[in-house]
Design an enzyme around this catalytic site. Structure first.
Site, PDB file in Angstrom:
ATOM      1  N   CYS A 159      23.408  35.086  84.036  1.00 10.85           N
ATOM      2  CA  CYS A 159      21.970  34.996  83.814  1.00 10.85           C
ATOM      3  C   CYS A 159      21.755  34.335  82.462  1.00 10.85           C
ATOM      4  CB  CYS A 159      21.356  36.397  83.853  1.00 10.85           C
ATOM      5  SG  CYS A 159      19.557  36.413  83.758  1.00 10.85           S
ATOM      6  N   CYS A 353      11.528  28.699  88.759  1.00 14.32           N
ATOM      7  CA  CYS A 353      11.741  29.395  87.489  1.00 14.32           C
ATOM      8  C   CYS A 353      10.794  28.859  86.428  1.00 14.32           C
ATOM      9  CB  CYS A 353      13.187  29.214  87.033  1.00 14.32           C
ATOM     10  SG  CYS A 353      13.581  30.127  85.521  1.00 14.32           S
TER      11      CYS A 353
END
Length: 422
Positions: A159, A353
């Site tokens: 991540c 995103c």
């Protein structure tokens, strides 16, 4: 009547509960189990860590909103899943029987894999709202006596977006305080290049993010393996493309936030046939475990192989919309089983995103998230910061109302070719 149990009350778990309740039969029970009594909007944690948000701004108690939709909620963590018995054992000794289990727990944060890493060591975290809140207190002390910052993600992390976000958000906050000139900043990452993101890059993410970091005077070290962290000092081995160490760094810091690698939670770790060696849940194309056919999984706890071999290990991220697509596929597949049919739905794993940079930001669309892609788009602009603020409010409202995909959202995303199901 079937009892559908969902482990976890995060982005995956809450969405799963709401959609499953709508799709299940009237007589079916839906129960959510979580070690936390609240839902947290994790993408806003970097704002909490610099006191741009308070924990109450991005959390809601889970029970009232779930109960309102006729969903049971148990605020007790899972001690162990017993798939051979169709039971979940809780930490307080309760045993919950299930007909179908959906594992949506998120990960265990593997701070212990690097000596001195994490809130119990010498670095901060934005992975959980409690960590971000603690980091905010350290931040307030830091800005009184500023010094070097080291920020990034260690080897095995999957991540990377929040690391970039937090670096830029700290930069923005320091500029607002007019003390940025007193804070050298270094970005340390296992990625082979800036903007890899665990995805092999998206569009021109490499060029755009490198440019953004140069503009903000942020130095970087890629192919980096953090070997240990001591008080005020990080030890980093930099590798070449062959995986050979080319330089050893000792980086001093007055403040550091490093994202850890992830593992599966203890309640499932090591269950043969359910998890891979890291404890992530193995699934087929329908989000279903190949061995235990009444167990499904969505979100960060799902096993996905890296998109490519990198000199220093990097994992593959599971982004928000990708998780939502997993949820929708799982809901329809469980309903098929309830009706005596076989699962057929597959998630698209498309990714949208919004990465905030404090006063600007970057957005990307990857269709699908795992390359090769049909759409590969990455853009920067001030509009992204505003869009992320708006999205936070919008998503929190969805969690309160229990409407996970309003018609207008489905319509707009459909026009862009972004869909949850294949």
């Amino acid at each position: 009547m079937a009892h559908i149990v969902i482990l976890g009350a995060g982005v995956g778990g809450m969405n799963m509960a709401y959609e499953m309740r709508e799709e299940a039969r009237a007589e079916d029970r839906v129960t959510v189990i979580s070690n936390l009594p609240y839902f947290q909007f994790t993408p806003s944690n970097p704002w909490v860590a610099v006191n741009w948000r308070k924990p109450d701004d991005i959390t809601i108690p889970a029970a009232p909103y779930l109960n309102k939709k006729n969903i049971d909620f148990i605020a007790v963590g899972a001690a162990r899943v017993h798939p051979e018995r169709n039971q979940v054992e809780l930490t307080d000794g309760q045993v919950i029987d299930y007909d179908y289990l959906v594992i949506a727990t998120g990960p265990k944060l593997a701070f212990d894999e690097v000596p001195g890493l994490g809130p119990e060591g010498h670095t901060q975290s934005v992975c959980q709202v409690e960590h971000a809140s603690a980091a905010a207190k350290v931040w307030e002390t830091f800005v009184e006596e500023p010094g070097p910052i080291v920020v990034g993600a260690v080897q095995g992390a999957s991540c990377y977006g929040p690391a970039y976000e937090f670096a830029f958000i700290m930069d923005t906050d320091l500029r607002k305080r007019k003390i940025r000139d007193r804070v050298p900043m270094t970005f340390v990452t296992a990625e082979p290049y800036i903007g890899h993101l665990g995805l092999g890059g998206v569009g021109d993410s490499k060029g755009l993010l490198e440019s953004a970091m140069r503009e903000r005077h942020i130095k970087w070290i890629c192919n980096a393996k953090v070997t240990k962290v001591e008080a005020g000092k990080m030890f980093v081995a930099e590798h070449n493309d062959k995986g050979e160490i080319i330089k050893e760094h000792e980086l001093p810091f007055a403040y550091s936030m490093m994202l850890p690698a992830f593992k599966g939670i203890d309640a499932v770790f090591g269950i043969e046939g359910l998890t891979n060696p890291r404890g992530f849940i193995t699934i087929d194309a329908h989000q279903r475990n190949p061995k235990f056919r009444n167990i499904f999984s969505v979100g960060v706890c799902v096993a996905i192989p890296p998109v490519e071999v990198t000199p220093v290990p990097t994992g593959t991220p599971k982004t928000g919309y990708m998780i939502e697509s997993m949820v929708t596929a799982t809901v329809h597949n469980i309903r098929a089983l309830l009706d005596g049919k076989e699962p057929t739905e597959k998630a698209t794993w498309n990714a949208i995103c919004l990465a905030d940079f404090g006063d600007t930001g970057a957005a990307f669309v990857a269709i699908p998230q795992i390359p090769p892609r049909n759409v590969n788009w990455f853009k920067e602009g001030k509009w992204v910061h505003l869009a992320k603020v708006a999205f936070e409010k919008y998503f929190m409202r969805k969690m309160k109302t229990g409407t996970t995909e309003p018609l207008y959202e489905k319509y707009v995303l459909g026009l862009l070719g972004i869909k949850k199901l294949k």
